[in-house]
Structures are given as structure tokens and as C-alpha cells.
Motif scaffolding. Structure first.
Motif, PDB file in Angstrom:
ATOM      1  N   LEU A  21     -27.877 -37.702 -22.882  1.00 41.95           N
ATOM      2  CA  LEU A  21     -26.823 -38.653 -23.215  1.00 41.95           C
ATOM      3  C   LEU A  21     -26.913 -39.843 -22.275  1.00 41.95           C
ATOM      4  CD1 LEU A  21     -23.960 -39.162 -24.596  1.00 41.95           C
ATOM      5  CD2 LEU A  21     -23.022 -37.960 -22.622  1.00 41.95           C
ATOM      6  N   ILE A  22     -26.794 -41.036 -22.832  1.00 42.61           N
ATOM      7  CA  ILE A  22     -26.719 -42.243 -22.016  1.00 42.61           C
ATOM      8  C   ILE A  22     -25.244 -42.515 -21.746  1.00 42.61           C
ATOM      9  CG2 ILE A  22     -27.071 -44.740 -21.966  1.00 42.61           C
ATOM     10  CD1 ILE A  22     -29.580 -44.297 -23.647  1.00 42.61           C
ATOM     11  N   ARG A  23     -24.936 -42.726 -20.488  1.00 43.71           N
ATOM     12  CA  ARG A  23     -23.558 -43.025 -20.109  1.00 43.71           C
ATOM     13  C   ARG A  23     -23.122 -44.316 -20.791  1.00 43.71           C
ATOM     14  NH1 ARG A  23     -21.199 -43.549 -14.002  1.00 43.71           N
ATOM     15  NH2 ARG A  23     -19.098 -44.034 -14.682  1.00 43.71           N
ATOM     16  N   ARG A  24     -21.909 -44.322 -21.308  1.00 45.14           N
ATOM     17  CA  ARG A  24     -21.427 -45.459 -22.102  1.00 45.14           C
ATOM     18  C   ARG A  24     -21.215 -46.733 -21.295  1.00 45.14           C
ATOM     19  NH1 ARG A  24     -18.876 -43.602 -27.256  1.00 45.14           N
ATOM     20  NH2 ARG A  24     -19.212 -41.367 -27.263  1.00 45.14           N
ATOM     21  N   GLN A  25     -20.674 -46.603 -20.091  1.00 41.20           N
ATOM     22  CA  GLN A  25     -20.377 -47.788 -19.290  1.00 41.20           C
ATOM     23  C   GLN A  25     -21.430 -47.981 -18.218  1.00 41.20           C
ATOM     24  OE1 GLN A  25     -16.440 -47.354 -17.771  1.00 41.20           O
ATOM     25  NE2 GLN A  25     -15.490 -47.734 -19.734  1.00 41.20           N
TER      26      GLN A  25
END
Length: 109
Positions: A21-25
Motif C-alpha cells: 500500500l502506498i501511503r495516501r499523504q
């Protein structure tokens, strides 16, 4: 600790299934608020244990100064292999295994 399942991607590395998962922020540096980088979280898909936290050197899409360089599945696969070589045990419960991308390699933080 596990990563949320929503928005994850699947990848198989050396016959083992993982989700990432790529962190959103963007995670901003203290020196400059506009220069955030992409961070990636990885865990084993079937036997969640220690989470791999990867601090990349790739600018986040919220970084309006630099051109965005995407994180590709082949990058994630390479980082997973390097993390396991550095001692990450994805099926063993424990604290997050945090690494920093340095060029083509990773270094334990």
C-alpha cells in the motif's frame, strides 16, 4: 500491527504472497513542507506478522515542485527481497521493519 486491506495491491515474491500500500499523504521533511516522499507499507498476505515500512526517495504526488516518479511493482518486489536479506521476517510478529531507499538499495533505519 497490520496495514488496512482497502486500497492494497497484491504481489508475489519468491512464491510468497504479499500486499502493499502506498501511503495516501506525503510525509513532509521538517526542512521543507512541500517536499514529501512516497512511503510504502508491505505485509505477508496470508500470515500477517511484521510490517515492512519503506521510505522511498520518490516524490509524492502532492509535491508540487518535483516531477512524480511512480512506485512500480518491480520496485516493491526488489525492496521486499532486499528487506528479507536484511533480516525482515514477514511471518513473525514484531515491530515494523523500517527501511530507507538509497539509490537502488535499501538501508535499515
Amino acid at each position: 500491527m497490520s496495514i488496512p486491506k482497502r486500497g492494497t495491491r497484491k504481489i508475489v515474491v519468491d512464491g510468497e504472497p504479499f500486499i502493499w500500500l502506498i501511503r495516501r499523504q506525503a510525509t513532509n521533511s521538517q526542512a521543507d513542507y512541500c517536499c514529501g516522499y512516497i512511503h510504502v507499507a508491505v505485509e505477508h498476505a496470508q500470515e500477517p506478522g511484521s510490517v515492512l515500512a519503506i521510505r522511498t526517495d520518490k516524490p509524492h504526488s502532492e509535491n508540487w515542485i518535483t516531477e512524480v516518479k511512480p512506485v512500480k511493482p518491480k520496485d516493491v518486489a526488489r525492496w521486499i527481497l532486499q528487506a528479507m536479506e536484511s533480516g525482515w521476517q514477514p511471518k513473525t510478529l514484531g515491530a515494523p521493519f523500517i527501511v530507507q531507499v538509497v539509490g537502488e538499495c535499501i538501508a535499515k533505519v
